[in-house]
Every structure is written in C-alpha cells, then in structure tokens.
Design a protein around this motif. Structure first.
Motif, mmCIF file in Angstrom:
data_model
loop_
_atom_site.group_PDB
_atom_site.id
_atom_site.type_symbol
_atom_site.label_atom_id
_atom_site.label_comp_id
_atom_site.label_asym_id
_atom_site.label_seq_id
_atom_site.Cartn_x
_atom_site.Cartn_y
_atom_site.Cartn_z
ATOM 1 N N MET A 35 13.577 2.906 -5.988
ATOM 2 C CA MET A 35 13.269 2.233 -5.567
ATOM 3 C C MET A 35 11.631 1.818 -5.523
ATOM 4 O O MET A 35 10.175 2.766 -5.270
ATOM 5 C CB MET A 35 13.222 1.597 -3.679
ATOM 6 N N ALA A 36 10.986 1.002 -5.701
ATOM 7 C CA ALA A 36 9.222 0.633 -6.278
ATOM 8 C C ALA A 36 8.999 -0.428 -5.028
ATOM 9 O O ALA A 36 9.840 -1.050 -4.698
ATOM 10 C CB ALA A 36 10.003 -0.086 -7.690
ATOM 11 N N VAL A 37 7.697 0.349 -4.814
ATOM 12 C CA VAL A 37 7.479 -0.765 -3.876
ATOM 13 C C VAL A 37 6.101 -1.280 -3.945
ATOM 14 O O VAL A 37 5.293 -0.413 -4.611
ATOM 15 C CB VAL A 37 6.792 0.362 -2.520
ATOM 16 N N ILE A 38 5.609 -2.383 -4.332
ATOM 17 C CA ILE A 38 4.746 -3.066 -5.173
ATOM 18 C C ILE A 38 3.932 -4.042 -3.583
ATOM 19 O O ILE A 38 3.986 -4.601 -3.535
ATOM 20 C CB ILE A 38 5.067 -4.194 -6.088
ATOM 21 N N PHE A 39 2.523 -3.232 -3.845
ATOM 22 C CA PHE A 39 1.713 -4.203 -2.660
ATOM 23 C C PHE A 39 0.724 -5.007 -3.755
ATOM 24 O O PHE A 39 0.499 -5.376 -4.204
ATOM 25 C CB PHE A 39 0.615 -2.609 -2.627
ATOM 26 N N GLY A 40 1.028 -6.442 -3.634
ATOM 27 C CA GLY A 40 0.733 -7.812 -3.548
ATOM 28 C C GLY A 40 -0.932 -7.249 -3.518
ATOM 29 O O GLY A 40 -1.209 -6.506 -1.927
ATOM 30 N N PRO A 41 -2.052 -8.112 -3.668
ATOM 31 C CA PRO A 41 -3.347 -8.135 -3.412
ATOM 32 C C PRO A 41 -3.529 -8.280 -1.405
ATOM 33 O O PRO A 41 -2.880 -9.832 -0.969
ATOM 34 C CB PRO A 41 -3.652 -9.527 -4.229
#
Lengths: 495, 582
Positions: A8-14
């Motif tokens: 799984m990928a956890v992608i943080f937005g700005p």
C-alpha cells in the motif's frame, strides 16, 4: 502459516504531513497484525506501506472540486494491480471531503484520508480504511468458518457463499395463481441491464451462469395471516423458514453442473392472499418486502395492485417493474457474497459502485477471502484424503490421482508464496487450481473406500476355523492356570 | 424539407426501437405454447386406453446462443438439451406390455421397462461421453435407474430409428439406443414427470393423473419426446417441441363386474373441473367409431362439442371432441365426466386383427443352448410390405448367426438388408437389424440359436434365479393403409396423430415392440464358497485339535481311582440312606 501481504502507498498531499514523522519522506514501514482463528490456526496480515509525498500530477488531481472528481482524476496515476491500495492524505482543513467525513473511499483502489495531528492517530485511521478495503479479522474468520469453533462465529459469517469455481444464478418467477394473473417480466432485459455488469466484474472470481424460469402453481409453504386493520396478509419473520421448502421442490436443481445455485424468487401472491407483506421480528412491515436465506438466495414478494373495479376481467395482466425487483435482488446478491456496506463507521463516505455494481476494492475484498478459503479447503481435502489412505493400507493410488495430489500441493504452496509477496491475483488463480486438483483427486471413483474389503470382516469369514482351533488352546491354557495354582498351594500344604 | 423530416422520423424510430428494459416486453408475443389432449379409446377386449399428450412448443433455438430464460418449457430439460448437444431425445418408462394382437395398434407403444434413444448434434465430438452423461442426468431427473445404461446395453441402430424431428443428416453414429427391460416404473417416476408440466397436476387434464389409479392398470407408459420441428410451413427457423405422453389401459371388464361401461370418474376417480390457463388448446377425444355391423357410432354423454373424423393408422375413425376451452362446456355443469354406456351386449367375436403384429419367445431346453423365435404376422389380405426388425441381445447369450433362419409360408425368406454387430464380452451387446419382406397374409418365423455364457460371480444381479431379461425387439414398418389418408397440417391435427411423420396417403408408420424375454442362465450356488470354507475349516480344526491334544498331553499310568461315575452316584445314594459307602 499463511501471511497476507497488502502493498500500500500512503501519499501525503501538501500541508498534510504529520509533525512526528520518524524519517523524512519517502520511507517504508511495515505493520503486522495477527488474526487467530482457532488455537492452532492463525493468519498474519502484513501491510507494507510506502510513505511519500504527492507528485505534481497528483497535486493537480487533488485540487479538484469534489472527492469524486479527484478520485476519477487520480485513478490513472495509481498502481492498479489487484490487492494494492493507495491512500491520499489530504490536509485537515481540506474542502475535498464534506463536513464530518474523514475518509472517502473511491470506486477503485484508493481512498482520501483527512490528516490528523500525530502519525499514530493517522496510522490508526489508515488501519481502519485498509481493513475495510482489504480484509478484516471477521471476514477472514468467515472464510475459515469451518475451523472456527461454533460459538465464536458471528451469524453473518454463515450467510456468505462458500468459495466455488462457479455459481449458477437462477431467477424464478412464481405465479401461484395463473387464473387471475398473467405475469410478464422482461428478465432478459433486466439481466443484461443490471446483473450482467456485476457478473462481468465478478468473472475474475468465478464463472457465473444466469437463467430464469417461470413456475406456475408454486405456492409458499405457509398460509399468511390476515390482518384486519390494514386489510392485508402478513408473513411473520418466524414463519419465513418454512416458506422455502415446498417451493424448492419445484425449482429443479441444476442437473448439468455441480456449481452451487443461487436462487432469487419473485413471488406474486395469489389473488386471495394479496396484498401480502413480510413482517420483521418487531412486527413492522419490511420496506423491500423481501428476505434472503443464507447461502441459498432471496425471495421477494411482488404485490399486484388490485384492479379499480372488482369486475375487471380476469386474468389481470401484470408487467413486473424490473428495476424495483433487480434493486432488491442485487442487494441480496451482494449480501450473499459478503459485500454489504452496512458496518461502516459514520465518518466514512463510500462512493457508490456505479454502473458496474461493484467497486474495485470490493472485488479485492472478495478475492482475499476466497483465496484464504480456497487454501483452507485444499488443506482440509488433502488431510481427509491422507486420513483415508492411512485407514486403508492396501488402497491403490493411480498415477493420475497422484499427479493431481502433487499438483494440488504445489499450487497451494505457490498460492501461499504469492500471498506473502502481495500478488493477490496470482495467489487466487493458484488457489483455484489447487481446489480443482484436490477435489478431482478426492472424488476419484477409484478411491471409494467401499471398494476395499475391510480386514475385520475377513476375520469373520475365518471364524469357523479360528473358533474350533481356539477351543483346545483355551482349554489347555485354563489347565495350565489351574495347575500353577495347585502347585502354589501344595508347598503351603507341605509345610 | 420533406426528406430531412423523413430522415429525422427514421432516426427517432430507430432510437425508439432500441432495446431497453421494460419496453421490449410491451408488444412481445408469447413464443411458447402448450397444447394438451386426452384420447380415450375403448379397446376390443373391453379395456379402455387413455392417452394423455402434453405438447410444449417453444419458438426458440435451444442450441444457438444462450437461451436461458424459460417460461413453459421446463428448465431442467432445456439446459440438458443445450448443454449436451441433444438433437432429439425419446425416453419412455413402461410398466406392462401392450398386447397388440388384442388391443390393436397403439398410438404410441414402448417396450416394457425403460427405453431411451437420443440423436446428438453433429457438433458433439465424444458421443459416448455425452450419452453417458445424459443418461446419468436423466436418471436423476426421472428417478429411474437409467444410470445402468452403459456400453453393454447401448447399440447404434442403422435403420430402425430415424429422427422424428427436423434433421438434415442421419449419420447413425450420432444415435444411441438402449433399453433396460428390468426397470420397474412406479410413482417415483411419475412425480418428476408431472413436475415438468407447466400446470403441474393442479389444473387442466393433468388433474386426472392420480398415481394410485394410474398404476392400478394393465399397462402404464409415460414418455418424454424432445425434438426440433419447423416453426412454420416455410421451415426457415427451428422450434423445439417437448411432448410428454402417458398411456394407461384400464381393465373394466374384470374390475367392473363384467360391465364394460366406463367414465372418467371410474377410471381416474376425478373429473375435469377447469382448464390449465396456460394451455392454448385442451381437448378430450373419445374414439366412438362403430364397433358393430350396423355401423352405429358409440354414444357418449355429455354430448360432445364436436365430432372429428380422421384416418388413423389405416382405419377410418370418428372421435367425439370435448373442447375444454370452449366456454359452453363448463357452463352447463361444473365438471366434465365423460362416460360411455354400451347399449347392448357386445359380441366379442368380431375382433379386428391388426395388420402387423408379432410375438416372441425363447425355445430350446436345458441350460446350455436355446433359441429365440420371433413370429411376425402380416394379416393384410393382398399387400406385402417390408419390416425392419431390430434385435438387441445381451452378450451373455452367444448368438450363432449361421443358425438364423427366416421362414415364410414354408419357404426361406432372404432379408434384403442385414446388419449384424457381434457382441464383445462385457463390452457391447449383439445387434441384429434386418429388412424382411412380409408377403400378404403370412406368418414369418425367425429363429436364431444361442448359447448361454457363464458369468463371473460378481456379475450376477440380485435374485439371479429370477432370470435375465432380453429387451423387446423393435419392428418398424410402413404398413399399407386400407383407406386413403389425407395429409394434415401438424399444427391443426390432434396430437395423437402427429408424432410420427406420415409418408404418403397409402401407408402409415408403425413401430411395434415384442415381448421382453426372460432367460435363465446357469446360476451357481452363491453360498458354496462359504460352505466350502466352513467345511474345510471344521475339518482342519478337528484335525488340529486332535494333533494338539496328542502333542501337548502327557501320558502316565494312573492308579485305579475312586471309581467311575456310577460308583460315585451309588455312594451319594448310600450316604442318603445312611449306609457306609462302597
């Protein structure tokens, strides 16, 4: 030991990166969880998380006005292999998610998660989402329901259909009173319009065949109670179990295949018993006028509006509103496959499945459960086969049976390996092959234990020999015993 | 302007005609239809034969595309036909024997036991596998032991069984035929058969099908025929036809105190009260053709709706017709109980003998050899006609083909076609097919000798002393008709005349079955092995016992002891008497 790995990928937005990150982005992390089924069996789940920040494209997509648009825009940027998940963390103040909603689950394999202050709180929230989108302890327990001790299983777990290579879906229209009603249903159109998209999506899981029939003079097994107040007939919840049996005799089993059958019955009550309503346990009428039977199918009662004038000529022509009916049947179908959307926390927003009737992550949910179940089935089948072979020493194992067994073992091992690598689709395929081979080996006609003459009966045949031969031996044994006793006594007498 | 408007209209029409749920069914016509029919025919002996026919016709091609939405056609059979590539299926389950000599030509005859013959589609690659699978599934559907059909009782006839339905090739390798003469037919076979009817046994003619009456009869035969037929006269499209037929013969002469009068209620203990709302035709035919010299029609009550005259199987017949769908029928009385009372005592001497009938028996004596004799009668006064005889004999009767003799009027009769396939032990039965010319007014005797084989002891069925059945032989013939027949439209004519295709006006097709044979095979004493074991074991045990005693006993000289039993007894008595012991 089965390990389920979810990449799984956890992608943080700005503006959504928590302050207490242990390392700087990007980094990897692993979380493990143990699901114990019974004392001996347990399944570990392992979430391999990759934390990173958004790319420019993703940022642009996240800038969409609504969550749905963002989801659609993000879809081409994601990893689309089965079983993988992508989480986008959006800032706490983001207007993408409506007020009071912290998690938005899209149509595909991604979710938008509102940021929280600390990493630990975020991880807790992420865990909830991932479990919803992949598997929970209870869905795994339901898949392994054969091994769970009786008391511990939730009633829901018995509802789900067993994993199988194929299913046959039969829609039956029951018209017990063809003298009063001629009922027409456009089942062909309805199947193409509503059922087919769902089944096309599910074709990855199993083969489906759909057919329909109309049964006349098929009555329910229970006489409904007349209620004066509403001048209608009522079927109470506790009488529903008795409804199916007499109908089932008419349904006709599928003679041409061995797949389990899912029955969906549309019952148009006879004129003397309409309108007919189903009551729930509290006595309130059920809004859909339908109920389902675990692992069997569903029944819907379709009331015909009474004609305006009582002298209207019989038979009355009825055109079934298929949209209304199919809505209920599809909901029941989802329920039977364990895809109900009932137990979702209030802060979660799930995107509707759309035309396909099924979101991508729901398909994954099904695949996880079925893979685990298949592996369990294969191990049970092979164990019983081994027990049988232990019991009958002189059983003949033909080469083709042996090769099926070897293939089943190899496939199930490959399925376990693929699961621990996070390759869900490959694992599912391997587990399916393992089930096929193991069943073929187990049900091979040459392994019928009745073909082998039990040893204890051979003794029975030779009783005429053994019994007369035993008599002199036993007599002389008795004499020896008697003589030794005498010999023991004699010395005391001598004294 | 007009052009553009027309184009726009066309476009609109196209859009409107597009498929959509809820729309398409608005003007949809029913593509399947059910016709039901009951034929009551008084037989010359005083018995009454009742033949039910239920015919479901479906204007859809079961084999093409994925037709899976069933209405009147039963789903179980439809799926079977589609899945296994069946082109034509004929299954009959029969209890009893139709006595052609006394009862006349039957509308539909079937051999005692179970008979199944199937034509497969040319697309089926492994016909044997499909046949095996089909018989297993049918055995499940009809609760019959059709699963005992295997290669030892299956034959591939070359001439006897032509497709009855639409067929564009008759490669007989696609045909399989099997008879199980041992099969017992009872209620458990009737219930699933009734379940295939759209109205079940709830309405229409099927309410008469009460198992306890149907099996209290001299002859009971139920059948299922599935075949493709032409959809219309141009025959461009295929429809599928399912015929369910049931024939019973009630014996009223012996059960009705010597009276031959009958009524529906007497036969079935029910009367007809309503129609099946799904049936597009529901009729009762009663054969009221004159039986005496005065050529009077029989009188039935209530008065029939109409009369129907037809030439059936070479005879001019008159039928009283009750149309259950005509509104006038149930207006006068609530139920229909057709009855026939004979006006005067019938002279039974005048019994018409059917043009073709046959008889078969086993000859010979002893348990080694025997002889199968078949007598075929042609009673036509001046016309000869050929007949195809199909003989299926199990492998354990070893036929000697060189002993085959066919004698007509004292002279040898050479068959113009002969097909013989010898049996292979435990693999396939004998198949003998012959085309024999029957001269006018003659009896043809066909004999063939056989030897009885010894079976392995596990191959004997339970109760082997009952004997082994040999299935009926099949006679197929185009019998010349005395009266010219008219060609009729299949859709209009009654069902009982339309199963077999009529060739031309001068002859009609007849298929007859002879009696099944019961042959005794040399049967071993099955308890013998156990008896031998017991006997030898006892002998061995006795020998062993004495040897053991000899070897283990120690011999030593014993002083004369207190004496024998007599002395001890005497001492006891003396003690009682108070006398000192000896």
């Amino acid at each position: 030991q089965v390990q389920l790995v979810v990449p799984m990928a956890v992608i943080f937005g700005p503006g959504s990166v928590p302050g207490d990150l242990p390392r700087s982005l990007p980094f990897r992390d692993v979380q493990e969880m143990e699901i114990s089924v019974n004392l001996r069996t347990s399944v570990t789940s392992r979430y391999e998380m990759r934390y990173r920040s958004t790319t420019g494209q993703e940022e642009a997509a996240l800038a969409a006005a609504t969550a749905r648009e963002a989801d659609a825009a993000l879809h081409p940027l994601q990893d689309t292999t089965l079983g993988s998940l992508t989480m986008y963390v959006v800032p706490e103040t983001s207007s993408l998610l409506p007020q009071g909603i912290n998690v938005y689950v899209g149509r595909h394999r991604s979710a938008l998660v509102r940021a929280v202050g600390s990493l630990a709180a975020l991880q807790a929230r992420l865990r909830e989402v991932t479990q919803l989108m992949s598997f929970t302890a209870s869905s795994i327990a339901a898949a392994l329901s054969d091994r769970v001790p009786d008391g511990q299983l939730s009633p829901d777990a018995r509802r789900y259909l067993k994993s199988s290579l194929g299913y046959e879906i039969t829609f039956s229209l029951l018209n017990p009173d063809p003298k009063s009603h001629t009922v027409d249903w456009d089942i062909e159109g309805a199947v193409n319009c509503y059922v087919k998209p769902v089944l096309d999506k599910l074709s990855l899981v199993a083969n489906f065949s759909v057919d329909s029939q109309i049964l006349y003079y098929a009555v329910l097994g229970v006489t409904p109670r007349y209620d004066k107040e509403s001048s209608s007939f009522l079927l109470s919840a506790h009488s529903l179990p008795h409804v199916i049996n007499p109908v089932e005799a008419r349904l006709g089993s599928s003679a041409a295949s061995l797949y389990p059958v899912l029955n969906f019955l549309l019952y148009v009550p006879e004129r003397s018993h309409s309108p007919l309503y189903i009551q729930d346990k509290d006595g309130a009428p059920v809004s859909t006028n339908a109920f389902h039977s675990p692992r069997w199918g569903g029944i819907m009662v379709y009331n015909v509006e009474a004609p305006a004038s009582p002298q209207a000529s019989l038979p009355l022509h009825v055109d079934v509103d298929m949209a209304r009916v199919m809505e209920v049947f599809l909901a029941q179908l989802r329920l039977l496959f364990g895809l109900s959307r009932e137990e979702v926390p209030p802060e979660f927003l799930l995107e509707g499945p759309g035309n396909e009737g099924l979101a991508d992550w729901e398909l994954d949910h099904l695949l996880w459960a079925h893979t685990v179940e298949n592996i369990a089935t294969v191990s049970t089948t092979l164990t019983s086969l081994a027990q049988l072979l232990d019991k009958i020493g002189n059983i003949v194992i033909k080469d083709d049976v042996a090769s099926e067994v070897y293939w089943a073992v190899a496939s199930v091992q490959s399925a376990v390996t693929k699961l621990s690598l996070g390759h869900l689709q490959a694992a599912f395929q391997a587990s399916k092959e393992a089930v096929t081979s193991s069943e073929r080996a187990f049900f091979d006609p040459s392994l019928l234990h009745l073909l082998y003459f039990p040893d204890d009966q051979k003794f029975a045949i030779y009783i005429p020999l053994f019994l007369p031969m035993a008599v002199p031996i036993l007599l002389s044994l008795a004499r020896i015993v008697r003589e030794t006793r005498l010999r023991k006594k004699e010395p005391t007498k001598m004294d | 302007g007009g052009m553009a408007a027309a184009l726009l209209l066309l476009l609109l029409l196209l859009v409107a005609a597009g498929p959509g749920p809820g729309r398409a069914d608005a003007g949809r016509e029913q593509r399947d239809a059910l016709r039901e029919e009951l034929l009551l025919s008084p037989l010359p002996t005083g018995d009454v034969a009742a033949t039910f026919q239920f015919r479901t016709r479906w204007d859809a091609d079961l084999q093409r595309g994925s037709v899976s939405h069933y209405r009147l056609f039963p789903k179980a059979l439809g799926r079977l036909v589609a899945a296994l590539g069946v082109r034509e299926l004929h299954l009959a389950l029969t209890q009893g024997f139709w006595r052609t000599r006394y009862w006349g030509q039957p509308p539909l005859q079937a051999p005692a036991g179970a008979e199944l013959w199937v034509w497969f589609q040319p697309t089926v690659t492994d016909v044997d596998k499909a046949w095996k699978e089909l018989s297993n599934i049918l055995s499940g559907i009809f609760c019959a032991s059709l699963n005992f059909i295997d290669s030892t009782n299956t034959v591939i006839p070359t001439a006897s069984f032509k497709p009855l339905g639409l067929a564009n090739g008759t490669d007989h390798h696609l045909l399989r035929y099997a008879v199980l003469p041992r099969e017992v037919v009872c209620t458990e076979n009737l219930t699933p058969w009734k379940k295939l009817l759209p109205c079940g046994s709830k309405a229409g003619l099927a309410v008469l099908l009460k198992a306890e009456r149907l099996f209290h009869s001299s002859y009971h035969s139920q059948a299922v025929h599935i075949r493709p037929v032409c959809r219309d006269a141009s025959c461009l499209a295929v429809s599928w036809e399912l015929r369910q037929t049931l024939t019973v013969v009630f014996d009223f002469f012996s059960s009705g105190q010597g009276k031959k009068d009958w009524s529906l209620f007497k036969m079935f203990s029910r009367t007809l009260t309503d129609t099946c709302p799904l049936a597009s035709q529901s009729k009762v035919y009663v054969d009221i053709s004159p039986k005496n010299k005065e050529k009077e029609l029989l009188e039935v009550s209530p008065p029939p709706t109409s009369l129907h005259e037809a030439v059936v199987q070479g005879d001019k017949k008159t039928y009283a017709v009750y149309d259950l769908l005509s509104p006038s029928l149930f207006n006068t009385s609530r139920s229909l109980n057709v009855q026939l009372k004979w006006q005067r005592p019938q002279d039974s001497s005048e019994m018409p003998i059917p043009t073709l009938h046959a008889q078969r028996y086993v000859g010979g004596y002893g348990l080694q050899t025997g002889e199968i004799c078949t007598l075929i009668y042609n009673t036509h006064p001046y016309r000869a006609f050929p007949v195809i005889l199909l003989e299926t004999v199990p492998w354990y009767l070893r036929l000697y083909v060189h002993t085959l003799t066919i004698i007509t009027k004292g002279k040898e009769n050479k068959p113009s076609y002969i097909h013989y396939q010898p049996a292979q032990d435990r693999r396939r039965p004998h198949l003998l097919e012959m085309l024999i010319q029957l001269p006018a007014n003659s009896v043809t005797k066909i004999t063939i000798q056989f030897e009885r084989a010894l079976l392995k002891w596990t191959e004997y069925p339970p109760d082997p002393n009952h004997g082994f059945y040999v299935g009926s032989s099949v006679l197929s013939a185009l019998v010349p008709s005395v009266t010219a027949m008219k060609d009729m439209d299949v859709e209009q004519s009654p069902l009982f005349t339309s199963l077999f295709p009529s060739s031309d006006g001068s002859s009609y097709f007849v298929r007859l079955y002879t009696e099944p044979l019961l042959v005794n095979l040399p049967t071993p004493d099955f308890s013998m092995p156990y008896n031998v074991i017991c006997l030898t074991c006892t002998v061995v045990a006795v020998c062993y016992g004495s040897f053991y005693n000899l070897l283990t006993r120690t011999f030593h000289v014993e002083e004369p002891s207190r004496g024998g039993l007599a002395k001890r007894l005497a001492n006891v008595i003396r003690k009682f008497r108070g006398v000192p012991p000896l």
